[in-house]
Scaffold this motif. Structure first.
Motif, PDB file in Angstrom:
ATOM      1  N   PHE A 243       0.810  -1.225   0.000  1.00  0.00           N
ATOM      2  CA  PHE A 243       0.000   0.000   0.000  1.00  0.00           C
ATOM      3  C   PHE A 243       0.845   1.279   0.000  1.00  0.00           C
ATOM      4  N   ALA A 246      -0.525   4.256  -1.863  1.00  0.00           N
ATOM      5  CA  ALA A 246      -1.644   4.921  -1.187  1.00  0.00           C
ATOM      6  C   ALA A 246      -1.182   5.710   0.027  1.00  0.00           C
ATOM      7  N   LEU A 257      -4.158   1.910   8.747  1.00  0.00           N
ATOM      8  CA  LEU A 257      -4.595   0.721   8.015  1.00  0.00           C
ATOM      9  C   LEU A 257      -4.507  -0.525   8.898  1.00  0.00           C
ATOM     10  N   THR A 302      -6.807  -1.053  -5.665  1.00  0.00           N
ATOM     11  CA  THR A 302      -7.079  -0.083  -4.600  1.00  0.00           C
ATOM     12  C   THR A 302      -5.822   0.514  -3.981  1.00  0.00           C
ATOM     13  N   THR A 303      -4.658   0.154  -4.484  1.00  0.00           N
ATOM     14  CA  THR A 303      -3.428   0.578  -3.816  1.00  0.00           C
ATOM     15  C   THR A 303      -2.981   1.989  -4.198  1.00  0.00           C
ATOM     16  N   TYR A 306      -5.719   6.357  -1.056  1.00  0.00           N
ATOM     17  CA  TYR A 306      -5.804   6.037   0.362  1.00  0.00           C
ATOM     18  C   TYR A 306      -7.242   5.730   0.779  1.00  0.00           C
ATOM     19  N   ALA A 309      -7.882   2.311  -0.268  1.00  0.00           N
ATOM     20  CA  ALA A 309      -7.105   1.406   0.579  1.00  0.00           C
ATOM     21  C   ALA A 309      -7.819   1.153   1.908  1.00  0.00           C
TER      22      ALA A 309
END
Length: 397
Positions: A243, A246, A257, A302-303, A306, A309
């Motif tokens: 990630f 993000a 996260l 989705t990376t 943010y 993420a």
């Protein structure tokens, strides 16, 4: 004296009934935090001993491997002991290992001390699950196991961030003393609130206790645990590079996260326990693995944002933590009399999955890159789903 009180009688005891299961969850929170928190202070440990972060990371690998090897051995050797005695011994060994860790003058001593702590953790986790299941009526068994294994999700959501913060502010030894304090709280709670006599089925000799290993249904269920949690932990172990687009490398964003993953997991674990009691462990386990596959396939998309993420961590965390309790529920349902062996072996398999995730994840990073690492995990999860359904078919036969 042997454990002779019935589960129902133990659960009705006023002093113990309400708090026995939660205090077992506290113990798992203590031992589970060790597994997760040391990864957060690896840079501090590497600086303290003048080694690379990769070398320092062998602490996590060694801890998981020792748990994997010793959990079934120690669980088998202590199967006939009173449950409270086993739990207290396990926490005492775990605490002693961490005291030695905090006082370590060399990395070799630290590694050896953590292996001692891992022996205590490997003994405590299956013993706590079996004890929780024995303290309640059969129809509440899934919820009791879920309440205990919530300690793992709490270790992710609370224990690891707190310990990491202590390490950043006061040094890595402060993190380890935090682990010692948690073990002390667990010891006090178990001594005060877990009944002296808890009814678990007595086993024969060592050969009789290991007889469940010949059950193909049990092997298929434990194989499902191995593959499913290897898939779960591959993205988690390497969540920072996965990630990074993000988070931009921002530690606070990454910590959020991780915190969200743990909070979602705590909720998912409780829901899974309740559902397992109602519809059975197989339906919840296989359904959760199917949702995990979908989340892992979508994760690479989705990376880059943010916001996406954060949403993905929820979608990924829910099925990940909903697998644990149903798997234990399935094993205990096969033969409640062999629950200590089944659960100890399942705990060993879970720790082995953590070790494998680090190795396979590292290989995946070199092969596919961080952004597509989740696709490697998805392929493993597909195999886990197939094995889960095979276990169900074997059970029906």
């Amino acid at each position: 004296m042997s454990d002779t009180a019935t589960p129902q009688a133990a659960s009705r005891t006023p002093t113990h009934g309400r708090w026995s299961v939660p205090v077992l969850g506290l113990g798992i929170f203590a031992v589970g935090t060790d597994e997760f928190v040391l990864a957060g202070v690896l840079p501090e440990i590497s600086d303290a001993f003048g080694i690379s972060v990769a070398a320092a990371g062998q602490i996590v690998t060694a801890f998981a491997l020792v748990c994997a090897v010793l959990a079934p051995v120690l669980g088998t050797l202590t199967a006939a002991w009173p449950r409270r005695r086993v739990l207290l011994l396990a926490l005492a060994v775990y605490a002693a290992g961490n005291v030695a860790t905090a006082l370590s003058a060399s990395f070799g001593w630290l590694l050896a001390a953590q292996m001692v702590a891992a022996a205590g953790a490997g003994l405590f986790v299956p013993a706590a699950s079996v004890t929780a299941a024995a303290l309640v009526p059969a129809e509440r068994r899934g919820r009791a196991i879920a309440a205990v294994t919530t300690g793992f999700t709490a270790a992710t959501a609370l224990g690891a961030p707190i310990g990491t913060a202590l390490g950043g502010a006061f040094g890595w030894r402060a993190t380890v003393w935090f682990l010692v304090a948690l073990a002390g709280a667990g010891l006090a709670g178990v001594a005060a609130l877990v009944p002296a006599r808890v009814a678990v089925a007595a086993s024969g000799g060592l050969r009789a206790r290991l007889a469940p290993l010949r059950d193909r249904r049990a092997l298929a269920i434990m194989g499902t645990t191995l593959l499913a949690f290897t898939a779960v932990y591959i993205p988690y172990t390497y969540i920072a590079p996965v990630f990074e687009p993000a988070t931009g490398g921002n530690g606070t964003r990454l910590a959020l996260l991780l915190f969200l993953f743990g909070v979602v997991g705590t909720v998912a674990n409780h829901l899974a326990g309740t559902l397992a009691d109602r519809v059975g462990g197989r339906a919840v386990a296989s359904g959760s693995i199917a949702l995990l596959i979908a989340a892992l396939l979508l994760l690479p998309l989705t990376t880059g944002s943010y916001g996406l993420a954060l949403a993905m961590v929820v979608a990924y965390g829910l099925p990940s933590w909903a697998i644990t309790t149903p798997q234990q529920h399935r094993l205990i349902a096969l033969d409640p009399a062999s629950a200590p062996v089944y659960v100890s072996l399942n705990a060993a398999v879970l720790y082995l999955a953590i070790s494998l995730s680090g190795v396979l994840g590292a290989a995946g990073l070199g092969w596919t890159g961080a952004n597509r690492l989740a696709l490697v995990a998805a392929a493993i999860a597909v195999a886990a789903l197939g094995l889960s359904e095979l276990a169900h078919r074997l059970g029906r036969k």
